[in-house]
Design an enzyme around this catalytic site. Structure first.
Site, PDB file in Angstrom:
ATOM      1  CD  GLN A  54      -2.920  -1.252   2.228  1.00 23.47           C
ATOM      2  OE1 GLN A  54      -2.629  -1.915   3.206  1.00 23.47           O
ATOM      3  NE2 GLN A  54      -4.056  -0.587   2.131  1.00 23.47           N
ATOM      4  NE  ARG A 112      -0.139  -5.134  11.898  1.00 22.29           N
ATOM      5  CZ  ARG A 112      -1.151  -5.188  11.037  1.00 22.29           C
ATOM      6  NH1 ARG A 112      -1.875  -4.118  10.771  1.00 22.29           N
ATOM      7  NH2 ARG A 112      -1.468  -6.326  10.434  1.00 22.29           N
ATOM      8  CG  HIS A 157      -0.936  -6.244   5.102  1.00 21.06           C
ATOM      9  ND1 HIS A 157      -0.986  -5.661   6.361  1.00 21.06           N
ATOM     10  CD2 HIS A 157      -2.058  -5.821   4.471  1.00 21.06           C
ATOM     11  CE1 HIS A 157      -2.079  -4.920   6.460  1.00 21.06           C
ATOM     12  NE2 HIS A 157      -2.748  -5.002   5.334  1.00 21.06           N
ATOM     13  CD  GLU A 202      -8.043  -6.689   7.753  1.00 22.19           C
ATOM     14  OE1 GLU A 202      -8.675  -6.826   6.683  1.00 22.19           O
ATOM     15  OE2 GLU A 202      -7.981  -5.613   8.359  1.00 22.19           O
ATOM     16  CG  ASN A 345      -6.388  -5.302  11.508  1.00 19.96           C
ATOM     17  OD1 ASN A 345      -5.650  -5.134  12.479  1.00 19.96           O
ATOM     18  ND2 ASN A 345      -5.938  -5.556  10.287  1.00 19.96           N
ATOM     19  CE1 TYR A 347      -9.460   0.684   9.391  1.00 15.38           C
ATOM     20  CE2 TYR A 347      -9.477  -1.710   9.310  1.00 15.38           C
ATOM     21  CZ  TYR A 347      -8.797  -0.507   9.216  1.00 15.38           C
ATOM     22  OH  TYR A 347      -7.458  -0.507   8.958  1.00 15.38           O
ATOM     23  CD  GLU A 415      -4.896  -2.891   9.347  1.00 11.10           C
ATOM     24  OE1 GLU A 415      -6.002  -2.628   8.808  1.00 11.10           O
ATOM     25  OE2 GLU A 415      -4.034  -3.604   8.815  1.00 11.10           O
TER      26      GLU A 415
END
Ligand SMILES: *[C@@H]1O[C@H](CO)[C@@H](O)[C@H](O)[C@H]1NC(C)=O
Ligand SMILES: *[C@@H]1O[C@H](CO)[C@@H](O)[C@H](O)[C@H]1NC(C)=O
Ligand SMILES: *[C@@H]1O[C@H](CO)[C@@H](O)[C@H](O)[C@H]1NC(C)=O
Length: 523
Positions: A54, A112, A157, A202, A345, A347, A415
């Site tokens: 990313q 991280r 990842h 994830e 993680n 959100y 996250e």
């Protein structure tokens, strides 16, 4: 160097500006005012997170091999919203020293990040290790340590080496060996200075959306079978790497290693309907329990509900064998307890309800097997991507779910962060971090959840998978129009730094103008 001091000065200036520019907000009483009553302990691990694909770019530099995201996006440019890819991204391959200064400016002691498997092992296998890859990560990790920042390194990842995808990726049992070999190279090369590892990021998102659907690469759409094979071998690969570390490296390297799982919050659509409560439990078992139960429960193996459900559905659909593979007794034992912490993680939250069917479900598929309906609350603020609404109490609830189901395992929130469409005056992100972190404080201080760390997602605006560069999660803005990929701190960077330094949330530190106040402010 000039770039670095410019960033540091911008952060200092912004902090002052934001202190001076307090704008009067809504005067209605609510939970989130003044100073938080609770504080973060001195040893609470504050950090910020990124992932290699990313931000790094440098996709073909230094002999790096191709990952599935390189190969797929080059072949299918319109897979991303803006037809972009990760070729340059935030250019951290060249600008990592500036990244380190940015992390430092936040006051956090942890960063991280993930390693690009193909930067280290261009072919995916351990017969050939890239000198350039070795050098890049050595410089990066040493630079962080010099800045007094502890790296937490993720091995996987989502950027699987393309040559391994050609062999079936995570559906090929042999991937367990390949991953163990990659982990061995990483521990050998960097274990002297990296003391915190996560194996996989994830697995649910990667398997469900990449193998069982088309939303993430490899976009296999092998629904009903692919996502379960991926789950099965990812879990086994994780456990192998865990035991490799603790048997051969841990005794002299003295580090910790764990897995990062993701979970949305799940709220019964109708709180007084017992069927919706059952649906919430079904949802969490399929999406979190499938991964967490084999590792963190006292009994091990897949959750009983999931085992029975997929076995039954498979039989009903005419399969001789269950679409969800079985672990051997040895594998169950290998997986049980194979994580030094619970990486979470989180959100957003969905409303879950009991329902008899949904035309959008493919048959067979994990969604069809789960058999519950999900929707978003119309009153919850949606500041960016369609999947993302704000509901802070959902965070406290999922932390409690983990505590109640998996013993009081230490949780590191690896996250958490807000999605919007960009801008330096990111009042909604400021408010999101304040409120979510406050829910974390309640979970720790009132509910006694064992949360020991928190990593904000993410350091800077980055390549957000199929959203390309359209949606933003950064504490720092990145100018993607500029070849320099200039980084500029947002208000949320100053606000997060304030929380980290004072160990307390000051809801008035940056006060949003009334028009920015999310409508559901008191939730
Ligand atoms: C702090 O505690 C006081 C007294 O119990 C309460 O009135 C106030 O709302 C609390 N503030 C926050 C931010 O929790
Ligand atoms: C994207 O590309 C694929 C394959 O080339 C094509 O079938 C599809 O229609 C394209 N979609 C858009 C939105 O352009
Ligand atoms: C919620 O569930 C209760 C109990 O089943 C039911 O009586 C009530 O009508 C439901 N409310 C709505 C809005 O559907």
């Amino acid at each position: 160097m000039r770039g670095k001091s410019r960033v540091a000065m911008r952060v200092a200036a912004l902090t002052i500006i934001s202190l001076l520019s307090l704008v009067q907000g809504s005067s209605e009483p609510d939970l989130y005012r003044g100073l938080s009553n609770y504080t973060f302990s001195e040893d609470f691990m504050f950090g910020v997170a990124t992932a290699a694909f990313q931000i790094e770019g440098g996709w073909n530099e230094g002999g790096r091999g191709e990952s599935i995201w390189d190969t797929y996006l080059h072949k299918h440019p319109n897979f991303t919203l803006d037809r972009s890819n990760g070729d340059v991204a935030a250019d951290s391959y060249h600008k990592y020293e500036e990244d380190i200064v940015m992390v430092q400016s936040l006051g956090v002691k942890y960063y991280r990040l993930s390693m690009s498997w193909t930067r280290l092992l261009p072919e995916g296998t351990d017969n050939y290790v890239s000198e350039d890859g070795k050098k890049y990560y050595r410089n990066l990790f040493e630079g962080l340590l010099k800045a007094n920042i502890t790296p937490m390194v993720t091995l996987f990842h989502w950027d699987l080496p393309t040559p391994l995808m050609d062999l079936g990726g995570w559906t090929n049992p042999k991937i367990v060996d390949f991953f163990e070999d990659y982990a061995r190279v990483a521990f050998n090369l960097f274990g002297d200075i990296v003391k915190l590892w996560t194996t996989i990021n994830e697995p649910h998102q990667h398997c469900a959306n990449g193998y069982g659907n088309i939303f993430f690469v490899p976009a296999l759409d092998a629904h009903g079978i692919g996502e379960y094979l991926c789950t099965h071998y990812i879990l086994l690969a994780h456990a192998r790497a865990y035991h490799l570390y603790h048997s051969q490296f841990g005794p002299h390297q003295h580090g910790k290693i764990g897995i990062t799982l993701d979970s949305f919050g799940a709220k019964p659509k109708n709180e007084s309907n017992p069927y919706d409560h059952v649906a919430v439990e079904q949802y969490l078992q399929m999406h979190l329990g499938l991964y967490a139960h084999p590792i963190f429960s006292s009994t091990g193996d897949y959750p009983e509900f999931v085992r029975k459900r997929v076995d039954y559905m498979s039989r009903d659909q005419g399969y001789t064998r269950s679409r969800l593979p079985y672990f051997t007794t040895e594998e169950i034992a290998m997986l049980k307890g194979s994580s030094d912490f619970f990486g979470l993680n989180h959100y957003t939250t969905y409303l879950i309800s009991h329902c008899s069917g949904n035309k959008a479900w493919k048959v067979p598929s994990m969604d069809h097997d789960t058999g519950v309906c999900m929707e978003q609350h119309p009153a919850w603020v949606k500041p960016g991507a369609d999947w993302f609404t704000i509901y802070p109490p959902g965070f406290r609830k999922i932390l409690n779910y983990i505590k109640n189901n998996y013993g009081n395992v230490p949780i590191i929130v690896t996250e958490n962060g807000l999605c919007d469409y960009g801008g330096l005056e990111d009042f909604v992100r400021v408010s999101y971090f304040n409120k979510y972190l406050y829910q974390l404080l309640l979970a720790v201080n009132i509910d006694r959840c064992n949360v020991i760390g928190y990593f904000a997602w993410t350091l800077m605006d980055d390549f957000e998978w199929n959203d390309g560069y359209v949606t933003k999660f950064g504490l720092f803005h990145v100018d993607y129009e500029s070849p320099d990929r200039t980084r500029t701190p947002k208000l949320s960077a100053a606000n997060y730094g304030q929380i980290v330094r004072t160990r307390q949330i000051d809801f008035d530190f940056i006060k949003p103008p009334t028009k920015y106040q999310p409508q559901s402010n008191r939730l």
